[in-house]
Design a protein around this motif. Structure first.
Motif, mmCIF file in Angstrom:
data_model
loop_
_atom_site.group_PDB
_atom_site.id
_atom_site.type_symbol
_atom_site.label_atom_id
_atom_site.label_comp_id
_atom_site.label_asym_id
_atom_site.label_seq_id
_atom_site.Cartn_x
_atom_site.Cartn_y
_atom_site.Cartn_z
ATOM 1 N N LEU A 66 21.115 28.459 5.030
ATOM 2 C CA LEU A 66 20.387 29.324 5.962
ATOM 3 C C LEU A 66 19.285 30.100 5.249
ATOM 4 O O LEU A 66 18.171 30.239 5.762
ATOM 5 C CB LEU A 66 21.352 30.296 6.651
ATOM 6 N N ARG A 67 19.574 30.597 4.046
ATOM 7 C CA ARG A 67 18.575 31.341 3.277
ATOM 8 C C ARG A 67 17.434 30.434 2.838
ATOM 9 O O ARG A 67 16.257 30.774 2.982
ATOM 10 C CB ARG A 67 19.220 31.986 2.053
ATOM 11 N N GLU A 68 17.752 29.253 2.341
ATOM 12 C CA GLU A 68 16.718 28.333 1.872
ATOM 13 C C GLU A 68 15.852 27.798 3.004
ATOM 14 O O GLU A 68 14.710 27.413 2.784
ATOM 15 C CB GLU A 68 17.344 27.191 1.075
ATOM 16 N N ALA A 69 16.389 27.804 4.225
ATOM 17 C CA ALA A 69 15.601 27.406 5.396
ATOM 18 C C ALA A 69 14.680 28.545 5.847
ATOM 19 O O ALA A 69 13.756 28.307 6.620
ATOM 20 C CB ALA A 69 16.524 26.993 6.540
ATOM 21 N N GLY A 70 14.958 29.761 5.371
ATOM 22 C CA GLY A 70 14.142 30.913 5.748
ATOM 23 C C GLY A 70 14.713 31.721 6.890
ATOM 24 O O GLY A 70 14.077 32.657 7.368
ATOM 25 N N LEU A 71 15.908 31.390 7.325
ATOM 26 C CA LEU A 71 16.502 32.069 8.476
ATOM 27 C C LEU A 71 17.071 33.440 8.153
ATOM 28 O O LEU A 71 17.083 34.314 9.014
ATOM 29 C CB LEU A 71 17.599 31.187 9.082
ATOM 30 N N ILE A 72 17.555 33.624 6.917
ATOM 31 C CA ILE A 72 18.151 34.906 6.552
ATOM 32 C C ILE A 72 17.570 35.404 5.232
ATOM 33 O O ILE A 72 17.037 34.620 4.443
ATOM 34 C CB ILE A 72 19.691 34.835 6.439
ATOM 35 N N ARG A 73 17.685 36.686 5.024
ATOM 36 C CA ARG A 73 17.333 37.336 3.760
ATOM 37 C C ARG A 73 18.642 37.813 3.150
ATOM 38 O O ARG A 73 19.479 38.392 3.834
ATOM 39 C CB ARG A 73 16.406 38.513 4.014
ATOM 40 N N THR A 74 18.815 37.574 1.847
ATOM 41 C CA THR A 74 20.033 37.966 1.148
ATOM 42 C C THR A 74 19.683 38.899 -0.002
ATOM 43 O O THR A 74 18.843 38.561 -0.838
ATOM 44 C CB THR A 74 20.782 36.735 0.609
ATOM 45 N N ILE A 75 20.335 40.050 -0.024
ATOM 46 C CA ILE A 75 20.180 41.017 -1.099
ATOM 47 C C ILE A 75 21.507 41.069 -1.861
ATOM 48 O O ILE A 75 22.553 41.300 -1.266
ATOM 49 C CB ILE A 75 19.844 42.428 -0.558
ATOM 50 N N ALA A 76 21.440 40.822 -3.168
ATOM 51 C CA ALA A 76 22.630 40.875 -4.016
ATOM 52 C C ALA A 76 22.794 42.295 -4.540
ATOM 53 O O ALA A 76 21.873 42.857 -5.127
ATOM 54 C CB ALA A 76 22.487 39.899 -5.172
ATOM 55 N N GLU A 77 23.969 42.869 -4.285
ATOM 56 C CA GLU A 77 24.325 44.200 -4.792
ATOM 57 C C GLU A 77 25.649 44.059 -5.537
ATOM 58 O O GLU A 77 26.717 44.165 -4.937
ATOM 59 C CB GLU A 77 24.468 45.197 -3.646
ATOM 60 N N GLY A 78 25.564 43.793 -6.834
ATOM 61 C CA GLY A 78 26.777 43.499 -7.597
ATOM 62 C C GLY A 78 27.371 42.201 -7.092
ATOM 63 O O GLY A 78 26.687 41.192 -7.015
#
Length: 104
Positions: A66-78
């Motif tokens: 989903l992220r690589e398709a551009g549908l979602i944004r993912t923020i890594a926090e730890g």
């Protein structure tokens, strides 16, 4: 320190890739739950809410697609991953697509 995971730019969105990502029922269920949430949310919470009965590696794979398709944004926090739907970006490139596909 929070960091955004790689994602495509709006100009590089590919409709075939987006529709392929949404064609899989598990990913579509995750997207539907995410789309209903107006705020960024921990990806584990959405996976539990969707109750897909899938393994954690499979769910992680779905989020990556989903992220690589551009549908979602993912923020890594730890160890946590905070996800949000890229509504404005999707509507700028393909107006109404998410509403039509997700039926929300």
């Amino acid at each position: 320190m929070p960091r955004a995971l790689p994602e495509p730019s709006v100009g590089s969105f590919d409709l075939t890739v987006i529709l392929g990502a949404l064609a899989e029922p598990g990913r579509r269920a995750l997207m539907t739950e995410l789309y209903r949430s107006a705020e960024p949310v921990d990806c584990a919470v959405i996976a539990e809410k969707a109750d897909l009965g899938l393994s954690n590696p499979t769910i992680s794979h779905h989020y990556r697609v989903l992220r690589e398709a551009g549908l979602i944004r993912t923020i890594a926090e730890g160890r946590k991953r905070i996800v949000t739907v890229r509504r404005d970006d999707m509507d700028a490139r393909f107006p109404g697509l998410l509403n039509a596909v997700l039926g929300v």
